[in-house]
Design an enzyme around this catalytic site. Structure first.
Site, PDB file in Angstrom:
ATOM      1  N   ARG A   1       0.845  -1.192   0.000  1.00  0.00           N
ATOM      2  CA  ARG A   1       0.000   0.000   0.000  1.00  0.00           C
ATOM      3  C   ARG A   1       0.882   1.245   0.000  1.00  0.00           C
ATOM      4  O   ARG A   1       1.968   1.253   0.574  1.00  0.00           O
ATOM      5  CB  ARG A   1      -0.918   0.011   1.223  1.00  0.00           C
TER       6      ARG A   1
ATOM      7  N   TYR B   1      -1.172  -3.478  -6.945  1.00  0.00           N
ATOM      8  CA  TYR B   1      -1.069  -4.193  -5.665  1.00  0.00           C
ATOM      9  C   TYR B   1      -2.405  -4.243  -4.920  1.00  0.00           C
ATOM     10  O   TYR B   1      -3.147  -3.248  -4.880  1.00  0.00           O
ATOM     11  CB  TYR B   1      -0.002  -3.539  -4.757  1.00  0.00           C
TER      12      TYR B   1
ATOM     13  N   LYS C   1      -9.717  -2.457   1.310  1.00  0.00           N
ATOM     14  CA  LYS C   1      -9.473  -1.352   2.236  1.00  0.00           C
ATOM     15  C   LYS C   1     -10.225  -0.082   1.820  1.00  0.00           C
ATOM     16  O   LYS C   1     -10.749   0.642   2.662  1.00  0.00           O
ATOM     17  CB  LYS C   1      -7.964  -1.076   2.351  1.00  0.00           C
TER      18      LYS C   1
ATOM     19  N   HIS D   1     -10.730  -2.711  11.141  1.00  0.00           N
ATOM     20  CA  HIS D   1      -9.645  -3.567  10.646  1.00  0.00           C
ATOM     21  C   HIS D   1      -9.466  -4.723  11.635  1.00  0.00           C
ATOM     22  O   HIS D   1      -8.492  -4.756  12.383  1.00  0.00           O
ATOM     23  CB  HIS D   1      -8.371  -2.712  10.545  1.00  0.00           C
TER      24      HIS D   1
ATOM     25  N   SER E   1      -1.494  -3.830  10.109  1.00  0.00           N
ATOM     26  CA  SER E   1      -1.107  -4.688   9.001  1.00  0.00           C
ATOM     27  C   SER E   1       0.143  -5.498   9.353  1.00  0.00           C
ATOM     28  O   SER E   1       1.108  -4.947   9.888  1.00  0.00           O
ATOM     29  CB  SER E   1      -0.832  -3.824   7.772  1.00  0.00           C
TER      30      SER E   1
ATOM     31  N   CYS F   1       0.528  -7.765  11.627  1.00  0.00           N
ATOM     32  CA  CYS F   1       0.756  -7.904  13.073  1.00  0.00           C
ATOM     33  C   CYS F   1      -0.047  -9.039  13.696  1.00  0.00           C
ATOM     34  O   CYS F   1      -0.245  -9.075  14.908  1.00  0.00           O
ATOM     35  CB  CYS F   1       0.469  -6.593  13.782  1.00  0.00           C
TER      36      CYS F   1
ATOM     37  N   ASP G   1      -9.507  -9.977   8.453  1.00  0.00           N
ATOM     38  CA  ASP G   1      -8.998  -8.627   8.175  1.00  0.00           C
ATOM     39  C   ASP G   1      -9.999  -7.496   8.468  1.00  0.00           C
ATOM     40  O   ASP G   1      -9.593  -6.433   8.890  1.00  0.00           O
ATOM     41  CB  ASP G   1      -8.545  -8.541   6.709  1.00  0.00           C
TER      42      ASP G   1
ATOM     43  N   ARG H   1       2.054 -12.185  -0.613  1.00  0.00           N
ATOM     44  CA  ARG H   1       0.703 -12.532  -0.151  1.00  0.00           C
ATOM     45  C   ARG H   1       0.139 -13.758  -0.854  1.00  0.00           C
ATOM     46  O   ARG H   1       0.430 -13.997  -2.022  1.00  0.00           O
ATOM     47  CB  ARG H   1      -0.243 -11.349  -0.417  1.00  0.00           C
TER      48      ARG H   1
HETATM   49  P1  GTP Z   1      -2.614  -7.845   7.252  1.00  0.00           P
HETATM   50  O1  GTP Z   1      -3.113  -8.887   6.310  1.00  0.00           O
HETATM   51  O2  GTP Z   1      -1.475  -7.044   6.697  1.00  0.00           O
HETATM   52  O3  GTP Z   1      -3.692  -6.946   7.778  1.00  0.00           O
HETATM   53  O4  GTP Z   1      -1.883  -8.592   8.465  1.00  0.00           O
HETATM   54  P2  GTP Z   1      -2.303  -9.575   9.658  1.00  0.00           P
HETATM   55  O5  GTP Z   1      -2.598  -8.764  10.865  1.00  0.00           O
HETATM   56  O6  GTP Z   1      -3.342 -10.538   9.228  1.00  0.00           O
HETATM   57  O7  GTP Z   1      -0.920 -10.303   9.964  1.00  0.00           O
HETATM   58  P3  GTP Z   1      -0.519 -11.861   9.894  1.00  0.00           P
HETATM   59  O8  GTP Z   1      -1.378 -12.726  10.779  1.00  0.00           O
HETATM   60  O9  GTP Z   1      -0.451 -12.249   8.482  1.00  0.00           O
HETATM   61  O10 GTP Z   1       0.944 -11.832  10.534  1.00  0.00           O
HETATM   62  C1  GTP Z   1       2.000 -11.098  10.024  1.00  0.00           C
HETATM   63  C2  GTP Z   1       3.321 -11.651  10.474  1.00  0.00           C
HETATM   64  O11 GTP Z   1       3.378 -11.730  11.902  1.00  0.00           O
HETATM   65  C3  GTP Z   1       3.592 -13.056   9.942  1.00  0.00           C
HETATM   66  O12 GTP Z   1       4.918 -13.125   9.502  1.00  0.00           O
HETATM   67  C4  GTP Z   1       3.374 -13.928  11.137  1.00  0.00           C
HETATM   68  O13 GTP Z   1       4.148 -15.099  11.077  1.00  0.00           O
HETATM   69  C5  GTP Z   1       3.761 -13.039  12.317  1.00  0.00           C
HETATM   70  N1  GTP Z   1       2.990 -13.395  13.540  1.00  0.00           N
HETATM   71  C6  GTP Z   1       1.645 -13.599  13.627  1.00  0.00           C
HETATM   72  N2  GTP Z   1       1.273 -13.952  14.880  1.00  0.00           N
HETATM   73  C7  GTP Z   1       2.408 -13.967  15.620  1.00  0.00           C
HETATM   74  C8  GTP Z   1       2.680 -14.258  17.000  1.00  0.00           C
HETATM   75  O14 GTP Z   1       1.798 -14.578  17.805  1.00  0.00           O
HETATM   76  N3  GTP Z   1       3.979 -14.142  17.396  1.00  0.00           N
HETATM   77  C9  GTP Z   1       4.985 -13.791  16.535  1.00  0.00           C
HETATM   78  N4  GTP Z   1       6.218 -13.708  16.999  1.00  0.00           N
HETATM   79  N5  GTP Z   1       4.764 -13.529  15.220  1.00  0.00           N
HETATM   80  C10 GTP Z   1       3.499 -13.613  14.774  1.00  0.00           C
HETATM   81  C1  SPV Z   2      -3.064  -4.663   5.021  1.00  0.00           C
HETATM   82  O1  SPV Z   2      -2.088  -4.032   4.571  1.00  0.00           O
HETATM   83  O2  SPV Z   2      -3.578  -4.380   6.125  1.00  0.00           O
HETATM   84  C2  SPV Z   2      -3.632  -5.814   4.277  1.00  0.00           C
HETATM   85  C3  SPV Z   2      -3.179  -6.025   2.911  1.00  0.00           C
HETATM   86  O3  SPV Z   2      -4.484  -6.506   4.798  1.00  0.00           O
HETATM   87  S1  SPV Z   2      -3.921  -4.923   1.788  1.00  0.00           S
HETATM   88  O4  SPV Z   2      -5.198  -5.458   1.355  1.00  0.00           O
HETATM   89  O5  SPV Z   2      -3.014  -4.823   0.657  1.00  0.00           O
HETATM   90  O6  SPV Z   2      -4.147  -3.637   2.402  1.00  0.00           O
HETATM   91 MN    MN Z   3      -5.163  -5.674   6.725  1.00  0.00          MN
END
Ligand code: GTP
Ligand code: SPV
Ligand code: MN
Length: 604
Positions: free
Chosen positions: A79, A218, A227, A247, A269, A271, A294, A387
């Site tokens: 983004r 993207y 979003k 979110h 994002s 996290c 999400d 992704r």
């Molecule tokens: P968006 O799709 O961007 O909104 O992100 P999201 O909040 O869904 O994040 P996602 O669950 O994909 O996690 C992002 C990164 O954080 C990945 O590399 C995970 O492996 C890592 N991660 C997720 N949960 C944990 C956790 O409990 N501990 C640690 N250390 N890393 C984590």
């Molecule tokens: C984020 O960045 O929080 C995502 C991926 O979930 S995107 O849809 O590209 O914003």
């Molecule tokens: Mn997101």
């Protein structure tokens, strides 16, 4: 003016006048070679994916059925927050956290960018619905795009095509979403695998409920139902209509006593939302099922409880770190195929790989930059924001009620971020207003999901900093008012979590992933009134004894350190919160100022 004849333009499968007029207007401005109305059928999908393979955009995988590897232009991977605008009539409608430009000025600039921008390409018209199709008032949109990648991705992420168009009737309201890659093709000019433009604009017109996007292919910049619609525009609609567009993931938790709790959680994002949403509990007898990873739309039901619906139909999840140990349910979902993988690595036998996919990397890969990669390579095989795009329905632990238009009643809301210091593993808010203060002051280290520096601590209120479609101060007031309008005993409890606190050697103090079920258990026991907590300056925090740590493979000292409320660290946090509140300005709700004063008092 003479009406242009563009093949396909008049073959519209609808009599919706406003839609027909808008499609014609866009076609005449962007002058595509032809117009295609998308029906969402299998044959359409087969045609488009084959076209993408022939164009070199997609590589068909042999390791997963109906799935594709895709590498973007290396400059178009995330983004672009600097290029994202809220074009409200008045700058105070966008506030200090958004970029603003006068709507007429922005339209003038972008109209010139769009003029002829689809030359030599096909213009696709994608009718779509965010949330279940059988909702009483379906949330409709139409994306016009010149990108086949967008059409194929929208088919996973939304309910689109004929089944969505069927809900438009003659005059249903819809959000017009215009997208162009900004890469016209001159006669004889050869296309590139990932067309895009160095000039990018992701713009929103909140009063008109309209989205214009230019220059990027993207996900978050180009899949406009996500979003742009479901957060930025929907947050404005939600403010006006008295609900919340957030979110947040949505999960279903079943206790050993067979009691069901629905939890929503907002983390910035990259996290941990996808991972928590699909968590496999490490404590016996507990079960997690997924409803969304999400976005959550939350409205009060007739019984006074807050009900959440996921507007999406797919996961657009972060690939790196996703593996059989960390997120087996995501692995099982993508194994079923029907997925697009963008900016990960390609194996020699036609499968995908990324950092964390498996313990040992293959001896040779094609990196996301289409270069040879070996385990000795200096660079990562996959972009940190690579992704997978995969249907929710394929998730083996999808909750059966995930498409219920009524939604599910939320018992707890979690806010969380990525903080190496200060923020304990879990803190319970004292009440709704204090919970809103926690959300409004949420902070996190930046990630690769947005272009720019990574690892810098910034305030990310409710994990919505890049997604609030109006003034952040008004948004906070809306959260406060939401609590005031409700029966306090029926409101979800609010918690602040941090899976990312680190020890002196930078190791994570808490093992995370499936072990986060121990925190969910404590939260449920707090709701039931059975778990103890210590009252601290920042809220109610468990002692290590209050958490179920049986069988946990982590040093006791680390768990203690993850739970610690360090008054000195918190005193250092206060000026950062003050600076943040100063930025919000006059529209900061007094109640949040009061919360900050009370926190300072308690810290001494
Ligand atoms: P968006 O799709 O961007 O909104 O992100 P999201 O909040 O869904 O994040 P996602 O669950 O994909 O996690 C992002 C990164 O954080 C990945 O590399 C995970 O492996 C890592 N991660 C997720 N949960 C944990 C956790 O409990 N501990 C640690 N250390 N890393 C984590
Ligand atoms: C984020 O960045 O929080 C995502 C991926 O979930 S995107 O849809 O590209 O914003
Ligand atoms: Mn997101």
């Amino acid at each position: 003016m003479t009406a242009l004849t563009i093949p396909g333009l008049d073959h519209a499968p609808t009599t919706h006048e406003r839609l027909l007029a808008w499609v014609r207007e866009v076609a005449e401005l962007t002058t595509p070679e032809q117009v295609v109305w998308c029906d969402g059928s299998d044959s359409e999908w087969e045609r488009l994916t084959q076209q993408l393979v022939e164009a070199g955009t997609f590589t068909r995988l042999s390791g997963k059925p109906n799935s594709f590897w895709c590498a973007s232009d290396p400059s178009d991977v995330a983004r672009v927050e600097e290029r994202t605008f809220i074009c409200s009539a008045d700058p105070s409608g966008a506030g200090p956290t958004n970029n603003w430009m006068d709507p007429d000025e922005m339209k003038a600039v972008m109209t010139e960018l769009y003029r002829g921008s689809m030359r030599g390409r096909t213009m696709y018209v994608i009718p779509f619905c965010m949330g279940p199709l059988d909702a009483e008032k379906p949330m409709l949109g139409v994306e016009i795009t010149d990108s086949e990648y967008v059409v194929v991705s929208m088919r996973v992420m939304t309910r689109m095509g004929s089944k969505a168009l069927a809900r438009f009737g003659e005059d249903a309201d819809f959000v017009p979403c215009l997208h162009s890659l900004g890469a016209p093709l001159e006669p004889g000019q050869e296309d590139v695998p990932w067309p895009c433009n160095q000039t990018k604009y992701i713009t929103h017109f909140p009063e008109e409920r309209m989205i214009w996007s230019f220059g990027s292919g993207y996900g978050g910049n180009a899949l406009l139902g996500k979003k742009c619609y479901s957060l930025r525009i929907a947050s404005v609609i939600a403010r006006d209509e008295g609900w919340l567009a957030e979110h947040m993931l949505i999960l279903k938790l079943t206790s050993p006593a067979n009691k069901v709790y629905y939890v929503a959680a907002a983390f910035p994002s990259a996290c941990g939302k996808t991972n928590l949403a699909m968590l496999e509990p490490t404590i016996p007898g507990w079960k997690v099922e997924t409803l969304g990873d999400d976005i959550a739309w939350m409205r009060f039901g007739e019984d006074g409880r807050l009900y959440a619906v996921n507007p999406e139909a797919g996961f657009f999840g972060v690939a790196p770190g996703t593996g059989w140990k960390t997120n087996p349910n995501a692995m099982r979902t993508i194994e079923k195929g029907n997925s697009v993988f963008t900016n990960v690595a390609l194996t020699d036998d036609g499968d995908v790989w990324w950092e964390g996919y498996s313990e040992a990397p293959p001896a040779h890969l094609t990196s996301w930059k289409k270069q040879d990669w070996t385990p000795g390579s200096e660079e990562l095989s996959s972009h940190p924001n690579s992704r997978f795009c995969t249907p929710i329905a394929q998730c083996p632990i999808v909750a059966p009620e995930w498409e219920d238009p009524e939604g599910v009643p939320i018992s707890a809301i979690l806010f969380g971020g990525r903080r190496a210091t200060t923020i304990p593993l879990v803190t319970e808010s004292r009440d709704w207003q204090h919970g809103v203060f926690m959300g409004a002051t949420l902070s996190s280290e930046t990630t690769a999901a947005a272009a720019g520096r990574v690892g810098v601590v910034r305030r990310d209120p409710m994990a919505m900093l890049p997604f609030i479609g109006y003034h952040a101060g008004d948004y906070f007031q809306h959260w406060i008012d939401t609590g005031k309008s409700a029966d306090a005993t029926k409101l979800p409890r609010i918690y602040y979590v941090n899976w990312f606190r680190r020890g002196d050697d930078r190791r994570f103090l808490w093992p995370g992933f499936g072990e986060n079920s121990r925190v969910l258990k404590w939260i449920v026991e707090r709701i039931e009134g059975t778990a103890p907590a210590v009252e601290t300056a920042i809220g109610h925090v468990p002692t290590a004894e209050a958490l179920d740590l049986s069988g946990l493979d982590a040093p006791g000292a680390d768990v203690e350190a993850a739970l610690r409320v360090d008054v000195e660290e918190w005193k250092a946090e206060v000026p950062m919160i003050e600076e943040w509140f100063a930025k919000i300005g006059d529209k900061l709700p007094t109640s949040l100022r009061d919360e900050l004063e009370a926190l300072k008092q308690r810290l001494g």
